[in-house]
Design an enzyme around this catalytic site. Structure first.
Site, short mmCIF file in Angstrom:
data_model
loop_
_atom_site.label_atom_id
_atom_site.label_comp_id
_atom_site.label_asym_id
_atom_site.label_seq_id
_atom_site.Cartn_x
_atom_site.Cartn_y
_atom_site.Cartn_z
N ASP A 81 16.70 7.11 -13.12
CA ASP A 81 17.85 6.27 -13.47
C ASP A 81 19.14 7.06 -13.65
O ASP A 81 20.05 6.61 -14.36
CB ASP A 81 17.56 5.46 -14.74
N GLU A 82 19.27 8.22 -13.02
CA GLU A 82 20.49 9.01 -13.15
C GLU A 82 21.10 9.33 -11.79
O GLU A 82 21.90 10.25 -11.67
CB GLU A 82 20.22 10.29 -13.94
#
Length: 310
Positions: free
Chosen positions: A255-256
């Protein structure tokens, strides 16, 4: 990233022939050129001259430099060239030898009328998956959905009316390796983009390295404040005032990855948990569909861990 192999993952400042709902695809002779390089004088002139000599008429030209000096230059050009389909390979080669080598440019040509081949991966939540299939059937997205892969069979009956193959590949923590091998057999070399439409499995670094195409993920914007189970319950208990969603490219860091699109909706104390879930699903649908469209329109260029969306 080698010259001529730019992974352009690409915001809407000009019309760029977006198809109206149910309307025709972009004209066959419209091309797109995406490029990125160290900024220096003369790049725009060189690109424009090359396209003019090739017989192309530039329709729009957007560019951005990350700094006045020593920055990175990024550009997206939209052009018309009769007979583009027959000429695109030659354009790619000639641009490399006459312009890209001189300026150290990473670049990619694309045909606007050639839809991206897209696979969608899902689990049991249907809102993002069905929204993409519905929008695509209406002609709102410049893509061809070639398959839906899910680790649960629940959504098969919902997908069939769209005429898209539904492939159930069970995937758990214990069977992830075997599942990913089967997924790679189906996906590698056959798709230009994979969309994770609430696919609730973490993909391994080996899968991401082998897939050979970008992946777009969607998640609610409570992360990292409310990770794990029941985020909306905990968000209501905390009294959140905004519900949002983020669409981003997938990297090995969970999620980055580079953010493509985000949006928020204001909520208040009157919203129940069910209300928050509904609002969250709405914003996830909208954000993911915009991110997928922009990617398919070659509007997104990744620069380090962020995106420039033209």
């Amino acid at each position: 990233m080698g010259k001529g192999s730019m992974t352009a993952h690409a915001t809407p400042n000009e019309p760029d022939y977006p198809p109206p709902p149910g309307g025709p695809p972009p004209p066959a002779d419209i091309g797109r050129l995406l490029l990125r390089c160290h900024d220096r004088p003369g790049i725009i002139a060189a690109v424009s001259t090359f396209l003019a000599r090739a017989g192309a008429n530039i329709i729009s030209l957007d560019q951005h430099s990350t700094a006045p000096e020593g920055g990175t230059f990024l550009q997206r050009a939209i052009f018309h060239l009769p007979g583009l389909t027959a000429a695109v390979d030659e354009l790619q080669r000639d641009f490399g030898s006459t312009v890209a080598d001189k300026f150290g440019i990473d670049y990619r040509f694309a045909e606007a009328a050639k839809p991206k081949r897209v696979a969608i991966m899902a689990s049991t939540e249907d809102h993002c998956l069905l929204d993409l299939l519905w929008r695509n059937r209406r002609g709102e997205l410049e893509m061809s959905v070639v398959m839906v892969i899910a680790n649960h069979p629940d959504l098969a009956a919902h997908v069939r009316p769209f005429g898209v193959p539904f492939i159930h590949i069970p995937a758990t923590r214990d069977t992830r390796t075997e599942a990913e091998q089967r997924q790679l057999q189906l996906l590698s070399g056959n798709v230009d983009l994979v969309v994770l439409a609430r696919y609730m499995q973490i993909l391994s670094p080996g899968f991401l390295e082998a897939i050979g195409c970008p992946l777009i993920n969607i998640h609610h914007s409570f992360l990292p404040a409310f990770t794990g189970a029941a985020p909306y319950q905990r968000a209501r208990e905390r009294g959140v005032k905004l519900i949002g969603a983020t669409a981003h490219y997938v990297t090995e860091v969970l999620d980055e990855g580079p953010i493509i699109e985000q949006d928020v909706v204001r909520v208040d104390h009157t919203h129940t948990v069910d209300d928050l879930v509904r609002v969250g699903a709405d914003v996830e649908r909208a954000v993911l569909s915009r991110a997928v469209l922009w990617h398919c329109q070659d509007r997104v260029i990744v620069h380090h861990n962020q995106t420039i969306v033209f």
